[in-house]
Write an enzyme that holds these catalytic residues in place. Structure first.
Site, PDB file in Angstrom:
ATOM      1  N   CYS A  16       0.766  -1.277   0.023  1.00 54.61           N
ATOM      2  CA  CYS A  16      -0.015   0.012   0.199  1.00 54.61           C
ATOM      3  C   CYS A  16       0.916   1.248   0.027  1.00 54.61           C
ATOM      4  O   CYS A  16       0.653   1.934  -0.801  1.00 54.61           O
ATOM      5  CB  CYS A  16      -0.969   0.152   1.228  1.00 54.61           C
ATOM      6  N   HIS A  61      -2.232   0.761   6.769  1.00 54.17           N
ATOM      7  CA  HIS A  61      -2.738   1.058   5.375  1.00 54.17           C
ATOM      8  C   HIS A  61      -2.809   2.308   4.829  1.00 54.17           C
ATOM      9  O   HIS A  61      -3.091   3.367   5.522  1.00 54.17           O
ATOM     10  CB  HIS A  61      -4.046   0.224   5.171  1.00 54.17           C
ATOM     11  N   HIS A  73      -5.741   1.608  -3.823  1.00 51.24           N
ATOM     12  CA  HIS A  73      -4.901   1.173  -2.918  1.00 51.24           C
ATOM     13  C   HIS A  73      -4.196  -0.283  -3.411  1.00 51.24           C
ATOM     14  O   HIS A  73      -5.000  -0.970  -4.160  1.00 51.24           O
ATOM     15  CB  HIS A  73      -5.424   1.086  -1.565  1.00 51.24           C
TER      16      HIS A  73
END
Length: 104
Positions: A16, A61, A73
């Site tokens: 990510c 994240h 993402h």
């Protein structure tokens, strides 16, 4: 179609924060490498002020908002890089920080 790769920072595979760093680098900007470092960045904004190119992050994240309630993402190894609705994602895995890293 790009696969998820833990620690990945290239079109051969991204995690990510590697995806966020790569995209920003293509635009000539440098951002931190990890999601926790991204969360600590200056430029925090409320979710209502999100614009395309802003970073969505929480410890663990990160992604990039592209507009119209959609962000991209590197999700996980079974999915890879995807676009999702931010409002749907936030019902389960809420981002805690939204960052305008471009400064506009």
């Amino acid at each position: 179609g790009v696969p998820y790769l833990w620690g990945g920072m290239s079109p051969k595979g991204f995690d990510c924060s590697g995806l966020v760093r790569y995209v920003y680098k293509q635009a000539g900007l440098t951002v931190p490498r990890t999601s926790s470092e991204l969360c600590a960045m200056d430029g925090q904004i409320p979710i209502e002020k999100l614009r395309p190119g802003d970073i969505c992050a929480r410890n663990g994240h990160a992604g990039i908002y592209i507009g119209n309630d959609i962000f991209i993402h590197a999700s996980e190894s079974s999915v890879g890089v995807v676009a999702e609705y931010l409002s749907s994602y936030n019902t389960v895995n809420r981002f805690t920080r939204y960052i305008n890293a471009v400064g506009d």
